[in-house]
Design a protein around this motif. Sequence first.
Motif, PDB file in Angstrom:
ATOM      1  N   TYR A  12       0.841  -1.194   0.000  1.00  0.00           N
ATOM      2  CA  TYR A  12       0.000   0.000   0.000  1.00  0.00           C
ATOM      3  C   TYR A  12       0.871   1.237   0.000  1.00  0.00           C
ATOM      4  O   TYR A  12       1.907   1.280   0.661  1.00  0.00           O
ATOM      5  CB  TYR A  12      -0.913  -0.001   1.224  1.00  0.00           C
ATOM      6  N   ILE A  13       0.452   2.249  -0.736  1.00  0.00           N
ATOM      7  CA  ILE A  13       1.165   3.517  -0.792  1.00  0.00           C
ATOM      8  C   ILE A  13       0.475   4.527   0.126  1.00  0.00           C
ATOM      9  O   ILE A  13       1.113   5.267   0.854  1.00  0.00           O
ATOM     10  CB  ILE A  13       1.231   4.051  -2.240  1.00  0.00           C
ATOM     11  N   ASN A  14      -0.823   4.543   0.076  1.00  0.00           N
ATOM     12  CA  ASN A  14      -1.651   5.322   0.998  1.00  0.00           C
ATOM     13  C   ASN A  14      -3.036   4.686   0.981  1.00  0.00           C
ATOM     14  O   ASN A  14      -3.228   3.653   0.342  1.00  0.00           O
ATOM     15  CB  ASN A  14      -1.662   6.820   0.647  1.00  0.00           C
ATOM     16  N   THR A  59       0.846  10.732  -3.018  1.00  0.00           N
ATOM     17  CA  THR A  59       1.924  10.869  -2.046  1.00  0.00           C
ATOM     18  C   THR A  59       1.871   9.701  -1.067  1.00  0.00           C
ATOM     19  O   THR A  59       0.815   9.436  -0.483  1.00  0.00           O
ATOM     20  CB  THR A  59       1.771  12.188  -1.270  1.00  0.00           C
ATOM     21  N   PRO A  60       2.993   9.021  -0.873  1.00  0.00           N
ATOM     22  CA  PRO A  60       2.984   7.898   0.062  1.00  0.00           C
ATOM     23  C   PRO A  60       2.824   8.385   1.508  1.00  0.00           C
ATOM     24  O   PRO A  60       3.367   9.424   1.878  1.00  0.00           O
ATOM     25  CB  PRO A  60       4.342   7.230  -0.131  1.00  0.00           C
ATOM     26  N   ASP A  61       2.076   7.615   2.297  1.00  0.00           N
ATOM     27  CA  ASP A  61       2.039   7.887   3.727  1.00  0.00           C
ATOM     28  C   ASP A  61       3.261   7.196   4.342  1.00  0.00           C
ATOM     29  O   ASP A  61       4.120   6.679   3.611  1.00  0.00           O
ATOM     30  CB  ASP A  61       0.711   7.445   4.349  1.00  0.00           C
ATOM     31  N   LYS A  62       3.343   7.172   5.664  1.00  0.00           N
ATOM     32  CA  LYS A  62       4.515   6.585   6.325  1.00  0.00           C
ATOM     33  C   LYS A  62       4.694   5.113   5.936  1.00  0.00           C
ATOM     34  O   LYS A  62       5.796   4.674   5.617  1.00  0.00           O
ATOM     35  CB  LYS A  62       4.348   6.722   7.836  1.00  0.00           C
ATOM     36  N   ARG A  63       3.614   4.373   5.942  1.00  0.00           N
ATOM     37  CA  ARG A  63       3.657   2.956   5.564  1.00  0.00           C
ATOM     38  C   ARG A  63       4.048   2.803   4.089  1.00  0.00           C
ATOM     39  O   ARG A  63       4.810   1.914   3.723  1.00  0.00           O
ATOM     40  CB  ARG A  63       2.294   2.342   5.838  1.00  0.00           C
ATOM     41  N   GLY A  64       3.502   3.676   3.243  1.00  0.00           N
ATOM     42  CA  GLY A  64       3.822   3.638   1.821  1.00  0.00           C
ATOM     43  C   GLY A  64       5.283   3.944   1.551  1.00  0.00           C
ATOM     44  O   GLY A  64       5.916   3.323   0.690  1.00  0.00           O
ATOM     45  N   GLU A  69      10.699   2.081   0.031  1.00  0.00           N
ATOM     46  CA  GLU A  69      12.112   1.941   0.407  1.00  0.00           C
ATOM     47  C   GLU A  69      12.579   0.499   0.279  1.00  0.00           C
ATOM     48  O   GLU A  69      13.736   0.247  -0.061  1.00  0.00           O
ATOM     49  CB  GLU A  69      12.330   2.432   1.837  1.00  0.00           C
ATOM     50  N   LYS A  70      11.689  -0.453   0.546  1.00  0.00           N
ATOM     51  CA  LYS A  70      12.060  -1.872   0.504  1.00  0.00           C
ATOM     52  C   LYS A  70      12.149  -2.439  -0.914  1.00  0.00           C
ATOM     53  O   LYS A  70      12.755  -3.482  -1.120  1.00  0.00           O
ATOM     54  CB  LYS A  70      11.049  -2.698   1.300  1.00  0.00           C
ATOM     55  N   LEU A  71      11.565  -1.743  -1.876  1.00  0.00           N
ATOM     56  CA  LEU A  71      11.614  -2.242  -3.250  1.00  0.00           C
ATOM     57  C   LEU A  71      13.025  -2.108  -3.815  1.00  0.00           C
ATOM     58  O   LEU A  71      13.691  -1.091  -3.608  1.00  0.00           O
ATOM     59  CB  LEU A  71      10.656  -1.456  -4.152  1.00  0.00           C
TER      60      LEU A  71
END
Length: 82
Positions: A12-14, A59-64, A69-71
Amino acid sequence: MAKSKDPRHVGYINRVTRITSDGLQWIVKTKSGDRWETRSFVSSTKSVLLRCLRELGRTPDKRGSATLEKLPDTFAAWAAKN
């Protein structure tokens, strides 16, 4: 929200944007009402994926941000691990 067990789910991005995959590319989807609509296909690099998200105004939220970053830098590298 629990992590999806769907192998096509990338993250999830947002609350209205997510990334999935069909095994050939990353797919950006946005929520419209009760449906997820496909917006972009990216089979190349994470930088192109980020550009697509910017162009869509997503815009990504914190989780997004953590998801992105992990990709790895390329879809091919991600696909090789998934």
